[in-house]
Scaffold this motif. Structure first.
Motif, PDB file in Angstrom:
ATOM      1  N   LEU A 439      10.495  46.379  37.163  1.00 44.65           N
ATOM      2  CA  LEU A 439       9.923  45.420  35.734  1.00 44.65           C
ATOM      3  C   LEU A 439       9.047  46.211  34.779  1.00 44.65           C
ATOM      4  N   ASN A 440       8.143  47.042  35.273  1.00 42.55           N
ATOM      5  CA  ASN A 440       7.255  47.744  34.483  1.00 42.55           C
ATOM      6  C   ASN A 440       7.830  49.301  34.540  1.00 42.55           C
ATOM      7  N   PRO A 441       8.583  49.682  33.336  1.00 42.19           N
ATOM      8  CA  PRO A 441       9.355  50.984  33.594  1.00 42.19           C
ATOM      9  C   PRO A 441       8.116  52.281  33.636  1.00 42.19           C
ATOM     10  N   GLU A 442       6.843  51.989  33.066  1.00 37.02           N
ATOM     11  CA  GLU A 442       5.820  53.091  33.532  1.00 37.02           C
ATOM     12  C   GLU A 442       5.970  53.477  34.825  1.00 37.02           C
ATOM     13  N   GLU A 443       6.274  52.668  35.837  1.00 39.37           N
ATOM     14  CA  GLU A 443       5.936  52.933  37.373  1.00 39.37           C
ATOM     15  C   GLU A 443       7.131  53.988  37.849  1.00 39.37           C
ATOM     16  N   GLY A 444       8.348  54.127  37.025  1.00 33.09           N
ATOM     17  CA  GLY A 444       9.157  54.983  37.324  1.00 33.09           C
ATOM     18  C   GLY A 444       9.306  56.144  36.669  1.00 33.09           C
ATOM     19  N   LYS A 445       8.254  56.359  35.736  1.00 35.61           N
ATOM     20  CA  LYS A 445       8.690  57.445  34.587  1.00 35.61           C
ATOM     21  C   LYS A 445       8.544  58.819  35.246  1.00 35.61           C
ATOM     22  N   ASN A 446       8.129  59.140  36.528  1.00 33.66           N
ATOM     23  CA  ASN A 446       8.084  60.486  37.277  1.00 33.66           C
ATOM     24  C   ASN A 446       9.330  60.450  37.916  1.00 33.66           C
ATOM     25  N   LEU A 447      10.115  59.692  37.906  1.00 30.73           N
ATOM     26  CA  LEU A 447      11.161  59.845  39.110  1.00 30.73           C
ATOM     27  C   LEU A 447      12.637  59.738  38.394  1.00 30.73           C
ATOM     28  N   VAL A 448      13.481  60.631  39.156  1.00 32.73           N
ATOM     29  CA  VAL A 448      14.810  60.297  38.866  1.00 32.73           C
ATOM     30  C   VAL A 448      15.599  60.452  40.211  1.00 32.73           C
ATOM     31  N   ARG A 449      16.825  59.954  40.249  1.00 32.53           N
ATOM     32  CA  ARG A 449      17.599  59.952  41.372  1.00 32.53           C
ATOM     33  C   ARG A 449      18.993  60.833  41.054  1.00 32.53           C
ATOM     34  N   PHE A 450      19.267  61.347  42.267  1.00 34.68           N
ATOM     35  CA  PHE A 450      20.288  62.147  42.345  1.00 34.68           C
ATOM     36  C   PHE A 450      21.089  61.698  43.209  1.00 34.68           C
ATOM     37  N   THR A 451      22.543  61.651  43.300  1.00 34.52           N
ATOM     38  CA  THR A 451      23.528  61.343  44.468  1.00 34.52           C
ATOM     39  C   THR A 451      23.993  62.450  44.972  1.00 34.52           C
ATOM     40  N   PHE A 452      24.398  62.577  46.231  1.00 36.97           N
ATOM     41  CA  PHE A 452      25.120  63.699  46.967  1.00 36.97           C
ATOM     42  C   PHE A 452      26.583  63.244  47.490  1.00 36.97           C
ATOM     43  N   CYS A 453      27.204  61.911  46.815  1.00 36.46           N
ATOM     44  CA  CYS A 453      28.505  61.637  47.167  1.00 36.46           C
ATOM     45  C   CYS A 453      29.579  62.365  46.403  1.00 36.46           C
ATOM     46  N   LYS A 454      29.374  63.631  46.467  1.00 38.88           N
ATOM     47  CA  LYS A 454      30.181  64.554  45.710  1.00 38.88           C
ATOM     48  C   LYS A 454      30.833  65.681  46.807  1.00 38.88           C
ATOM     49  N   ASP A 455      31.766  66.134  46.416  1.00 43.54           N
ATOM     50  CA  ASP A 455      32.259  67.323  47.206  1.00 43.54           C
ATOM     51  C   ASP A 455      31.202  68.493  47.186  1.00 43.54           C
ATOM     52  N   GLU A 456      31.244  69.309  48.198  1.00 44.24           N
ATOM     53  CA  GLU A 456      30.427  70.421  48.445  1.00 44.24           C
ATOM     54  C   GLU A 456      30.112  71.417  47.251  1.00 44.24           C
ATOM     55  N   GLY A 457      31.377  71.701  46.728  1.00 43.05           N
ATOM     56  CA  GLY A 457      31.378  72.691  45.623  1.00 43.05           C
ATOM     57  C   GLY A 457      30.650  72.055  44.349  1.00 43.05           C
ATOM     58  N   THR A 458      30.829  70.742  44.017  1.00 43.76           N
ATOM     59  CA  THR A 458      30.430  70.251  43.045  1.00 43.76           C
ATOM     60  C   THR A 458      28.551  70.076  43.207  1.00 43.76           C
ATOM     61  N   LEU A 459      28.315  69.854  44.216  1.00 41.98           N
ATOM     62  CA  LEU A 459      26.713  69.881  44.607  1.00 41.98           C
ATOM     63  C   LEU A 459      26.316  71.213  44.348  1.00 41.98           C
ATOM     64  N   ARG A 460      27.178  72.226  44.887  1.00 38.68           N
ATOM     65  CA  ARG A 460      26.486  73.700  44.697  1.00 38.68           C
ATOM     66  C   ARG A 460      26.630  73.988  43.381  1.00 38.68           C
ATOM     67  N   SER A 461      27.463  73.621  42.561  1.00 39.84           N
ATOM     68  CA  SER A 461      27.568  74.191  41.128  1.00 39.84           C
ATOM     69  C   SER A 461      26.425  73.479  40.316  1.00 39.84           C
ATOM     70  N   ALA A 462      26.041  72.157  40.651  1.00 39.12           N
ATOM     71  CA  ALA A 462      24.961  71.489  39.898  1.00 39.12           C
ATOM     72  C   ALA A 462      23.538  72.057  40.176  1.00 39.12           C
ATOM     73  N   VAL A 463      23.357  72.470  41.443  1.00 35.74           N
ATOM     74  CA  VAL A 463      22.124  73.333  42.166  1.00 35.74           C
ATOM     75  C   VAL A 463      22.079  74.462  41.186  1.00 35.74           C
ATOM     76  N   GLU A 464      23.352  75.322  41.102  1.00 36.20           N
ATOM     77  CA  GLU A 464      23.307  76.514  40.327  1.00 36.20           C
ATOM     78  C   GLU A 464      22.874  76.353  38.940  1.00 36.20           C
ATOM     79  N   ARG A 465      23.374  75.315  38.221  1.00 40.89           N
ATOM     80  CA  ARG A 465      23.310  74.868  36.894  1.00 40.89           C
ATOM     81  C   ARG A 465      21.558  74.888  36.557  1.00 40.89           C
ATOM     82  N   MET A 466      20.987  73.959  37.797  1.00 40.34           N
ATOM     83  CA  MET A 466      19.568  73.831  37.429  1.00 40.34           C
ATOM     84  C   MET A 466      18.842  74.870  37.794  1.00 40.34           C
ATOM     85  N   LYS A 467      19.085  75.836  38.768  1.00 38.74           N
ATOM     86  CA  LYS A 467      18.614  77.279  39.087  1.00 38.74           C
ATOM     87  C   LYS A 467      18.380  77.938  37.874  1.00 38.74           C
ATOM     88  N   GLU A 468      19.602  77.954  37.239  1.00 38.19           N
ATOM     89  CA  GLU A 468      19.689  78.973  35.978  1.00 38.19           C
ATOM     90  C   GLU A 468      18.910  78.426  34.631  1.00 38.19           C
TER      91      GLU A 468
END
Ligand code: GLN
Length: 474
Positions: A439-468
């Motif tokens: 209700l008060n958006p300020e309370e969520g400003k430090n948090l983001v949500r990721f989902t892992f309902c993706k195949d393992e290759g997709t999850l690994r590629s996402a991690v690689e992109r973030m590492k780079e």
């Protein structure tokens, strides 16, 4: 090119928000600047018929799908009979404050920017063949006309059987089970069928976005308790303090989207006592019950004294990786089922017949199906959680669901929205900003949500992109 946008104006400034580029509201301190931002030949069509009226109103104007066309000059608007310009969007007051859902926004941005979508929670792999084949068979067998309003008998029975296996509770499939078009409809039917305008309903922030909108449609008063990291535990004393004689229900979700928190036996026991003492109903959204990793899922309906005051809400989508089928249900004692069915009758009346037949086959899957599902998701979860930690996020513990919430602040962006915008455009990965679930958006400003309902290759590629491409702020 079309730029849907909305314009907010008050006497001192004008804010223009394109809903495509939702993260970049243009705030202009005077309207002259606003008009300088477009070319001489640009017609600003705000979907309002009187020219120049746009910046005289102090009311928020939700104006979507209004084109800025570079082809038309600043002339009189054509009269409405000839105009192809879209009309200003209209919406009843009860829904005025709600925007396009964050899931819709983020999935379209994922496509637009070619980003890996770890935002909206839908698997990028298919559901099991035996369920798909059951649907095809049902269609071929001519099970294609309206279903019985509250569910095809075989599915009502399969839901009751499954509920007995999971909770030990024996329910009457004919009187206590209602099949709906997804759990979202089950929630809507429950709220619209059992809540009167002015009733108070308690929710736990961060909460799934449809809760607030549906409670608003019912005219309920929302009372909100915030679950805080790192454990997102229930602040019982605070919960007690907001209960009043007008409290009609608690709307809860375990395992919990977006945090992955699971309500513990102790927390559920305390909620139970509070509800019995104050005659409060519980609406319990348990769609992630089969994705419980760190502890066993407990349905609050199974606690002593609770079945008679609980609506248990669930669906097929998450458990069988078939989120597009939209098969859900509500289990409740007959006196509560009555209200739910009344609302359901006039919302959708009935749910897709062949898919209900296939859902019955799905729910009778052997235990090995459920074990394998958990094993697979555990492996995916490990890839994402370890990956996010190695990138430098603070990852909060997730006991269930296919989501994990992280603190993005080590990367130095000002809030969750700015972080998600950066992540999409500069890194090529989509996450969900959590401020929309408060209700008060300020309370969520430090948090983001990721989902892992993706195949393992997709999850690994996402991690690689973030590492780079993601760097800790020095
Ligand atoms: N439940 C899904 C999620 O949390 C989204 C469903 C939707 O798009 N409405 O990601």
């Amino acid at each position: 090119m079309l730029h849907p946008f909305s314009l907010r104006y008050n006497s001192s400034h004008c804010t223009w928000t394109s809903s495509h580029e939702m993260f970049r509201p243009y705030t202009l301190n005077n309207t002259a600047n606003f008009f300088q931002t477009v070319s001489r030949n640009t017609r600003i069509n705000l979907g309002i018929s009187e020219k120049n009226r746009i910046c005289r109103t102090s009311r928020v104007q939700p104006i979507m799908a209004s084109p800025i066309s570079t082809a038309v000059t600043t002339q009189q608007q054509p009269d409405s009979s000839q105009s192809t310009a879209p009309q200003p969007l209209q919406v009843a007051k009860r829904l005025e404050k709600f925007k396009t859902t964050i899931f819709t926004q983020m999935s379209s941005l994922a496509i637009k920017h070619g980003a890996i979508n770890l935002g909206q929670g839908f698997p990028n792999f298919d559901g099991p063949d035996f369920v798909k084949e059951a649907a095809i068979q049902a269609i071929k067998d001519g099970k294609n006309q309206y279903a019985r309003g509250y569910g095809v008998p075989d599915l009502n029975s399969a839901i009751a059987e499954r509920f007995k296996k999971d909770t030990g509770l024996v329910v009457d499939p004919e009187k206590e089970v209602t099949v709906t078009s997804g759990c979202t409809e089950a929630i809507a039917a429950t709220i619209l069928g059992l809540i009167n305008p002015g009733d108070e309903v308690i929710v736990f922030a961060p909460f799934y976005d449809s809760y607030e909108a549906t409670l608003s449609m019912a005219g309920a008063k929302i009372k909100c308790i915030t679950l805080k990291p790192p454990n997102f535990s229930i602040p019982i004393d605070e919960l007690k303090s907001i209960v009043s004689k007008n409290t009609r229900a608690i709307l809860m979700n375990t395992p919990h989207n977006p945090t992955g928190k699971m309500f513990t036996a102790e927390e559920l026991g305390k909620i139970t006592s509070l509800c019995i003492e104050n005659d409060i109903l519980v609406f319990s959204d348990e769609v992630y019950d089969k994705l419980s990793f760190e502890m066993d899922h407990i349905s609050i309906a199974s606690l002593p004294g609770m079945f008679d005051r609980t609506v248990t809400l669930n669906s097929l989508g998450k458990t069988f990786s078939l989120t597009g089928w939209k098969i859900g249900w509500a289990i409740a004692p007959p006196h509560l089922t009555w209200g739910i069915r009344q609302a359901h009758s006039y919302l959708t009346f009935a749910t897709s017949t062949p898919m209900q037949h296939a859902a019955a086959a799905a729910l009778r899957a052997p235990d090995s199906y459920y074990d394998e599902l958990k094993r697979d998701y555990n492996a995916k979860k490990a890839i994402l959680v370890d990956g996010l930690k190695s990138v430098g996020f603070r990852v909060y513990p997730s006991s269930g669901t296919y989501f994990v919430v992280v603190d993005h602040t080590p990367f130095g962006l000002e809030n969750d929205i700015a972080f998600c915008e950066y992540l999409i455009k500069e890194v090529g990965v989509v996450a969900i900003p959590t401020s929309v679930f408060y209700l008060n958006p300020e309370e969520g400003k430090n948090l983001v949500r990721f989902t892992f309902c993706k195949d393992e290759g997709t999850l690994r590629s996402a991690v690689e992109r973030m590492k780079e491409k993601l760097f800790l702020k020095k």
